[in-house]
Design a protein around this motif. Structure first.
Motif, short mmCIF file in Angstrom:
data_model
loop_
_atom_site.label_atom_id
_atom_site.label_comp_id
_atom_site.label_asym_id
_atom_site.label_seq_id
_atom_site.Cartn_x
_atom_site.Cartn_y
_atom_site.Cartn_z
N LYS A 16 -6.20 -12.62 -6.36
CA LYS A 16 -4.91 -12.58 -5.66
C LYS A 16 -4.69 -13.90 -4.93
O LYS A 16 -5.56 -14.39 -4.21
N TRP A 56 -3.44 -14.97 -2.21
CA TRP A 56 -3.01 -14.65 -0.84
C TRP A 56 -3.36 -15.78 0.11
O TRP A 56 -4.38 -16.44 -0.02
N ASN A 62 4.59 -10.75 0.60
CA ASN A 62 3.81 -10.44 -0.60
C ASN A 62 2.62 -11.38 -0.79
O ASN A 62 1.57 -10.97 -1.28
N LYS A 78 1.07 -13.02 1.64
CA LYS A 78 0.26 -13.12 2.86
C LYS A 78 0.30 -14.52 3.44
O LYS A 78 -0.72 -15.09 3.84
N HIS A 120 1.19 -0.09 1.75
CA HIS A 120 0.32 -0.50 0.64
C HIS A 120 -0.27 -1.88 0.86
O HIS A 120 -1.42 -2.15 0.47
N LEU A 121 0.49 -2.79 1.51
CA LEU A 121 0.01 -4.16 1.70
C LEU A 121 -0.32 -4.49 3.15
O LEU A 121 -0.45 -5.66 3.50
N SER A 122 -0.44 -3.48 3.99
CA SER A 122 -0.77 -3.71 5.40
C SER A 122 -2.26 -3.51 5.64
O SER A 122 -2.84 -2.52 5.17
N GLU A 123 -2.85 -4.43 6.37
CA GLU A 123 -4.26 -4.27 6.74
C GLU A 123 -4.42 -3.04 7.63
O GLU A 123 -5.42 -2.32 7.53
N THR A 146 -7.17 -2.81 -3.66
CA THR A 146 -6.30 -3.43 -2.65
C THR A 146 -6.77 -3.08 -1.24
O THR A 146 -6.85 -3.95 -0.37
N LEU A 161 -7.96 -5.64 1.62
CA LEU A 161 -7.30 -5.62 2.92
C LEU A 161 -8.31 -5.35 4.04
O LEU A 161 -8.21 -5.92 5.13
#
Length: 501
Positions: A173, A175, A262, A264, A285-288, A369, A373
């Motif tokens: 990824k 990021w 998206n 980061k 879904h994409l939050s730590e 994921t 995260l």
């Protein structure tokens, strides 16, 4: 105690006027024709009465938005010549390092630098000039604990977010260092309380650190009779939805900022007002740390925090620079991976197929994921605490557990049934032997916590033994999963999962 924090607010605080005076003293200490190296902000305006024998610009020790706040403004004149080595964008507001020979400017009392090189520098260096004024961990915590009132995990998650996250070596990824602290609830009072608390904190930060659509900033220096226009100030780092209307969107983020989210590339403090908890929520879904809030966040104006914001930023950038990356080969990372896999197994036993279903691709707990995260959260905490130890690993897993428990209770039965239907299709009906399903799930967990997506046969075998498979059956189930087309062996001794279309 707050008095312990304030070893001396006057000694600790760093005002624009202090920066300007320190810069002026440093400049005055140089004798003419001495080599000099300075950092500052470029201003593409000619000084008064500039000669015609070169290109003349100005260098300011202060960030553009700090110029009006300083009692003095000690500019330095830059003379850029044909042989000057330029490795920076020549635009107003750019933070640069200048090398050259110092001299006297023919007009007025300013100093001049015959520039031999000029290069762009990271904005963090602006704060690290006063590295010795960084706060201790206790001082840092007390400032925020006396400002934001919430439960322990949420307060800490907000603090950890400010430090962003180290890069994880070998991850596919693309990021950046950014992280996302999100909080969701179907209650406007609760969500607005977090938005207001976050807005208070972020409004204390310099404009250079805020991720927002840039507008031209005009500054007029009446003494020099010059006006400076800065079209873009800094790269931006921290983001908060600018309007309460954004809090109702699937992603409570302006359209132009979505790519930053998206990829980061910024720290997002993103509260969201939802109608119902969705297992496929794009923000969660994409939050730590995708918390579900159950009570409002308290806020108290803190004058010490307001005065010591420069020290907060010095601390953040200092600790960020100490830990720039994490490697899967590190002992601490191997230990975290093992603990994470045990945590996954624990929740699978407790919640059964519900938890497994929420770990499929696109779901809020998609294993790979969520693992990545969690590693990022681990890195953020390590930056704050100074190292990765057993306590930090436990802290990350405790936060994850609270988040899982919240979501399990919040997702409606109707939504959960939809997810379970998808899960049933994934684990095909002709493959319902419970032991085989368990083995496949174990492999998926190993794969999800593997940086390159592959699992060695030995690693898979040892995991099966750990979960109670007999040696002969462990080898048999590996061979069966390969024969039935669930796994394949791209390289000798390494296995990968065949994803269903």
């Amino acid at each position: 105690m707050i008095h312990a924090l304030l070893r001396s607010v006057e000694r600790l605080s760093i005002s624009p006027s202090k920066r300007a005076r320190d810069f002026q003293q440093a400049i005055q200490a140089y004798k003419n024709y001495e080599p000099v190296e300075l950092r500052g902000f470029l201003i593409l305006r000619q000084p008064p009465n500039a000669p015609k024998d070169g290109v003349y610009y100005l260098l300011s020790p202060l960030a553009p938005k700090e110029l009006p706040k300083a009692s003095i403004r000690p500019y330095v004149v830059l003379k850029i010549m044909e042989n000057t080595n330029v490795s920076a964008q020549l635009k107003s507001g750019e933070y640069v390092k200048v090398k050259g020979i110092i001299d006297t400017y023919p007009y007025g009392n300013m100093r001049l630098i015959h520039v031999t090189s000029i290069e762009r520098r990271d904005y963090s260096e602006y704060w690290l000039q006063y590295e010795d004024l960084a706060l201790t961990k206790r001082e840092f915590m007390e400032l925020f604990d006396n400002t934001i009132y919430a439960n322990y995990e949420i307060r800490r998650a907000i603090i950890y977010s400010l430090f962003a996250s180290p890069a994880l070596v070998g991850v596919n990824k693309n990021w950046g260092e950014g992280v996302t602290f999100s909080a969701l609830k179907n209650d406007s009072k609760i969500i607005h309380s977090l938005w207001n608390a976050s807005r208070y904190v972020l409004r204390l930060l310099p404009d250079e650190l805020l991720l927002k659509r840039r507008k031209e900033f005009l500054y007029v220096d009446e003494e020099l009779d010059l006006d400076f226009t800065f079209s873009k100030i800094g790269d931006g780092w921290y983001y908060l939805p600018s309007s309460k209307l954004l809090l109702k969107k699937d992603l409570p983020i302006a359209e132009w900022a979505v790519p930053y989210f998206n990829d980061k590339r910024a720290v997002f403090l993103a509260p969201k007002l939802y109608k119902k908890a969705s297992p496929e929520d794009p923000l969660a879904h994409l939050s730590e740390t995708p918390f579900i809030l159950n009570e409002p966040i308290g806020l108290e104006r803190n004058r010490e925090l307001e005065q010591l914001i420069p020290n907060v930023l010095i601390t953040v950038f200092k600790e960020r620079n100490k830990l720039l990356s994490l490697s899967p080969s590190d002992k601490a990372m191997k230990r975290f991976r093992e603990k994470f896999e045990n945590w996954i197994a624990k929740n699978a036993r407790e919640y059964g197929e519900k938890f497994d279903a929420l770990r499929l691709k696109g779901m809020i707990f998609e294993t790979n994921t969520r693992y990545l995260l969690s590693v990022r959260l681990l890195g953020s905490i390590a930056r704050f605490e100074g190292e990765i130890n057993t306590s930090i690993i436990r802290n990350v897993l405790n936060m994850n557990q609270e988040i899982v428990d919240m979501w399990m209770n919040e997702i409606s039965e109707k939504e959960m049934l939809k997810v379970l239907e998808i899960y049933e299709k994934y684990i095909e009906q002709d493959f319902r032997n419970k032991r085989a399903v368990m083995a496949l799930r174990i492999f998926m967990d190993l794969e999800a916590t593997s940086v390159d997506g592959s699992v060695t046969k030995e690693e898979f075998y040892n995991a099966l033994r750990k979960y109670g498979f007999k040696p002969s059956y462990a080898q048999e189930i590996i061979d069966r999963l390969i024969a039935d087309g669930y796994l394949y062996e791209p390289f000798l001794g390494k296995l990968r999962l065949i994803k269903p279309e």
